[in-house]
Design a protein around this motif. Structure first.
Motif, short mmCIF file in Angstrom:
data_model
loop_
_atom_site.label_atom_id
_atom_site.label_comp_id
_atom_site.label_asym_id
_atom_site.label_seq_id
_atom_site.Cartn_x
_atom_site.Cartn_y
_atom_site.Cartn_z
N ALA A 49 0.83 -1.42 0.02
CA ALA A 49 -0.09 0.07 -0.18
C ALA A 49 0.73 1.23 -0.06
CB ALA A 49 -0.85 -0.01 1.17
N ALA A 50 2.02 1.15 0.74
CA ALA A 50 2.90 2.49 0.89
C ALA A 50 3.28 2.65 -0.69
CB ALA A 50 4.01 2.15 1.72
N ARG A 51 3.74 1.55 -1.36
CA ARG A 51 4.34 1.75 -3.03
C ARG A 51 3.36 2.57 -3.63
NH1 ARG A 51 6.69 -3.18 -1.70
NH2 ARG A 51 5.10 -4.21 -2.54
N VAL A 52 2.27 2.14 -3.42
CA VAL A 52 0.96 2.48 -4.42
C VAL A 52 0.73 3.98 -3.80
CG1 VAL A 52 -1.37 2.37 -4.79
CG2 VAL A 52 -0.23 0.30 -4.66
N ALA A 53 0.84 4.15 -2.52
CA ALA A 53 0.58 5.41 -2.24
C ALA A 53 1.63 6.41 -2.65
CB ALA A 53 0.45 5.59 -0.65
N GLN A 54 2.78 6.03 -2.47
CA GLN A 54 4.12 6.74 -3.00
C GLN A 54 3.97 7.25 -4.58
OE1 GLN A 54 7.74 5.19 -2.16
NE2 GLN A 54 9.06 6.84 -2.93
N GLN A 55 3.42 6.18 -5.20
CA GLN A 55 3.15 6.40 -6.89
C GLN A 55 2.22 7.52 -7.03
OE1 GLN A 55 2.31 2.67 -8.23
NE2 GLN A 55 4.32 1.92 -8.00
N LEU A 56 1.03 7.57 -6.31
CA LEU A 56 0.21 8.62 -6.53
C LEU A 56 0.58 9.95 -5.93
CD1 LEU A 56 -3.11 6.65 -4.82
CD2 LEU A 56 -2.21 6.78 -7.23
N LEU A 57 1.37 10.18 -4.68
CA LEU A 57 1.96 11.14 -4.32
C LEU A 57 3.00 11.87 -5.37
CD1 LEU A 57 2.49 10.21 -0.76
CD2 LEU A 57 1.00 11.95 -1.23
N GLN A 58 3.81 10.95 -6.13
CA GLN A 58 4.88 11.44 -6.85
C GLN A 58 4.11 12.09 -8.29
OE1 GLN A 58 6.98 7.76 -7.73
NE2 GLN A 58 8.42 8.14 -6.10
N ALA A 59 3.07 11.96 -8.35
CA ALA A 59 2.24 12.58 -9.76
C ALA A 59 1.64 13.91 -9.02
CB ALA A 59 1.03 11.78 -10.00
N ILE A 60 2.01 14.36 -7.92
CA ILE A 60 1.87 15.80 -7.40
C ILE A 60 2.81 16.90 -7.94
CG2 ILE A 60 1.28 17.40 -5.61
CD1 ILE A 60 0.24 14.90 -3.93
N PRO A 61 2.80 17.74 -8.74
CA PRO A 61 3.64 18.82 -9.14
C PRO A 61 4.51 19.32 -7.98
CG PRO A 61 1.65 19.16 -10.01
CD PRO A 61 1.23 18.22 -9.06
N ALA A 134 -7.31 8.95 -0.60
CA ALA A 134 -7.47 9.41 -2.11
C ALA A 134 -8.02 10.74 -2.25
CB ALA A 134 -8.15 8.36 -2.80
N ALA A 135 -8.94 11.06 -1.22
CA ALA A 135 -9.56 12.39 -1.40
C ALA A 135 -8.36 13.34 -0.95
CB ALA A 135 -10.75 12.32 -0.24
N SER A 136 -7.59 13.30 0.18
CA SER A 136 -6.70 14.10 0.52
C SER A 136 -5.80 14.40 -0.58
CB SER A 136 -6.11 13.91 1.84
OG SER A 136 -6.97 13.77 2.99
N ILE A 137 -5.38 13.48 -1.23
CA ILE A 137 -4.29 13.50 -2.15
C ILE A 137 -4.91 14.13 -3.45
CG2 ILE A 137 -3.08 12.21 -4.12
CD1 ILE A 137 -2.65 9.95 -1.94
N ALA A 138 -6.10 13.90 -3.67
CA ALA A 138 -6.88 15.11 -4.61
C ALA A 138 -6.83 16.41 -4.38
CB ALA A 138 -8.29 14.44 -5.05
N ALA A 139 -7.29 16.71 -3.08
CA ALA A 139 -7.04 18.21 -2.50
C ALA A 139 -5.74 18.68 -2.78
CB ALA A 139 -7.73 18.21 -1.20
N ALA A 140 -4.81 17.69 -2.12
CA ALA A 140 -3.28 18.61 -2.30
C ALA A 140 -2.88 18.59 -3.72
CB ALA A 140 -2.58 17.50 -1.29
N THR A 141 -3.17 17.65 -4.63
CA THR A 141 -2.86 17.88 -5.95
C THR A 141 -3.23 19.34 -6.51
OG1 THR A 141 -2.78 15.34 -6.34
CG2 THR A 141 -2.62 16.86 -8.19
N LEU A 142 -4.49 19.35 -6.18
CA LEU A 142 -5.12 20.78 -6.75
C LEU A 142 -4.37 21.99 -6.39
CD1 LEU A 142 -7.42 21.90 -8.56
CD2 LEU A 142 -8.91 22.01 -6.57
N LEU A 143 -4.00 22.00 -4.93
CA LEU A 143 -3.39 22.91 -4.23
C LEU A 143 -2.06 23.26 -5.00
CD1 LEU A 143 -4.20 21.95 -0.76
CD2 LEU A 143 -4.56 24.44 -1.54
#
Length: 429
Positions: A49-61, A134-143
């Motif tokens: 799960a941490a590997r998946v989460a890290q991949q999602l986070l890496q997509a944040i500019p 996932a919701a928090s990552i979406a919010a952070a990505t928009l920020l």
């Protein structure tokens, strides 16, 4: 209670909401990816799960990610996004571990499949709390994509250990990683988009042991029954529920005002439970045969404390009532005091305002019955709320969330973040 700050006006909110809405498909896919990475606790290995989460986070500019493995398989992530301008730091916190998968519980879907049907998203841990992550990552990505609209920093802290009290997860991060702290924290753990949880009860887990004297069951006059002694001790323990509660008036007012909405979601009687000590005897062991007087017995219990009752008060009660009992020994194996952020605090009010704009309904602020890592943030003085999806089937078969709620939680997290970090809002860390 539901004031809307100037920075959070409806036109801006509509823009932010539309930007999250445009990410609906990606938000669902990210949630499914997290669900597919099994992370049951026990055993507590969240590596996948941490590997998946890290991949999602890496997509944040422009994100900076740090990985902290505090024990084999217990992986914690801290991701930071800097606006390039001085200001506050807002933390989004979540946990990667889940309840055991329970494949034998009668699931009608693959517990790791992330199946979507009839507007609901299924899978172990989807409500507790991979949808919230996932919701928090979406919010952070928009920020991250709109740094011109806010000041300060955003941090996302994902803990690898929450279901077993968080010592190697959020507690470790708060003790060792400065970036895990902030001026306020938002947690997407289970709840409801309509209920802003600003506090939670304390906890004490107790073990009570009784010893006796052996004898044949027909010759009770020759023995001492350990189970009888244990029953007497447990009767005394149950009287903890009558301890007087000295809570701030604002807590009782908030619970009363929230009752109609909150109890419809969390069950009738929640308001009463939030304002008194509860005792649950979870296990009892003792004896070997019906025709023998038992020489030992053991019970384990869960004591929950409302705001206005401390662990020290419970300690005093236990010493007073259990210590004089012959053949009785007891010990506390887990403990922490109740915590809360004042209902009138800015982070609570901003969450209420964001929820009202997103849902079109009147939200409420209330305490939380169950435990979360929010208590650890409050314990170090960081104002904290919990706002996530309504849980269905949590810990059982067919755990799921409503997709519309998932999208709304992401919108609320984004709206309150843009408001809390708006230019002009500063705070010393």
């Amino acid at each position: 209670m539901n004031m809307i700050h100037p920075e959070l006006n409806p036109p801006q909110a509509a823009q932010i909401g539309a930007a999250i809405e445009a990410r609906r498909a990606q938000l669902i896919e990210n949630t499914r990816a997290l669900v597919a990475a099994a992370s049951p606790n026990p055993p507590g290995d969240v590596s996948a799960a941490a590997r998946v989460a890290q991949q999602l986070l890496q997509a944040i500019p422009g994100v900076d990610i740090r990985v902290h493995e505090t024990a084999p398989g217990i992986v914690n992530l801290v991701a930071c996004i800097d606006s390039g301008k001085p200001g506050r730091r807002l933390v989004f916190n979540g946990h990667l571990d889940t309840f055991p998968i329970g494949a034998d519980l009668g699931w009608t879907v693959n517990p790791l499949g992330g199946e979507e049907r009839e507007g609901r998203l299924y899978g172990r841990g989807v409500s507790d709390m991979k949808a919230g992550i996932a919701a928090s990552i979406a919010a952070a990505t928009l920020l991250a994509e709109r740094k011109q609209d806010w000041c300060g920093q955003v941090a996302i802290t994902l803990a690898g250990d929450e279901e077993t009290m968080g010592q190697l997860g959020t507690h470790w991060l708060l003790s060792h990683v400065a970036e895990s702290r902030g001026d306020a924290m938002v947690c997407g753990d289970v709840g409801s988009p309509r209920v802003v949880r600003f506090g939670e009860k304390g906890l004490m887990w107790i073990e009570v042991r009784a010893s006796g004297k052996p004898a044949h069951g027909a010759h009770v006059h020759k023995g001492i029954n350990a189970i009888d002694r244990l029953r007497t001790a447990l009767d005394a323990l149950q009287r903890l529920e009558s301890l007087p509660v000295q809570a701030p008036e604002a807590i009782g007012t908030a619970i009363a005002q929230a009752s109609a909405v909150s109890e419809a979601l969390s069950g009738a009687g929640e308001s009463g439970v939030l304002q008194r000590v509860t005792v649950n005897i979870g296990t009892i062991e003792g004896g070997v045969s019906p025709n023998l007087v038992p020489t030992s017995a053991l019970a384990r219990g869960d004591i929950r404390l409302p705001i206005g009752v401390s662990t020290a008060q419970v300690d005093q009660f236990l010493h007073t009532h259990l210590d004089p009992m012959e053949g009785i020994e007891w010990k506390i194996v887990q403990r922490y005091d109740p915590t809360f952020t004042a209902p009138e605090h800015e982070i609570v009010q901003r969450a209420l305002a964001a929820s009202a704009l997103v849902t079109g309904e009147t939200p409420v602020a209330n305490m939380r019955v169950g435990a979360s890592d929010a208590r650890l943030y409050r314990a170090v003085g960081i104002p904290t709320i919990v706002l996530g999806c309504t849980p269905y089937g949590m810990g059982g078969p067919d755990e799921h969330v409503v997709v519309e709620e998932l999208v709304n939680v992401a919108k609320i997290h984004a709206l309150l973040a843009f408001g809390y970090l708006s230019p002009g809002n500063t705070a010393a860390r």
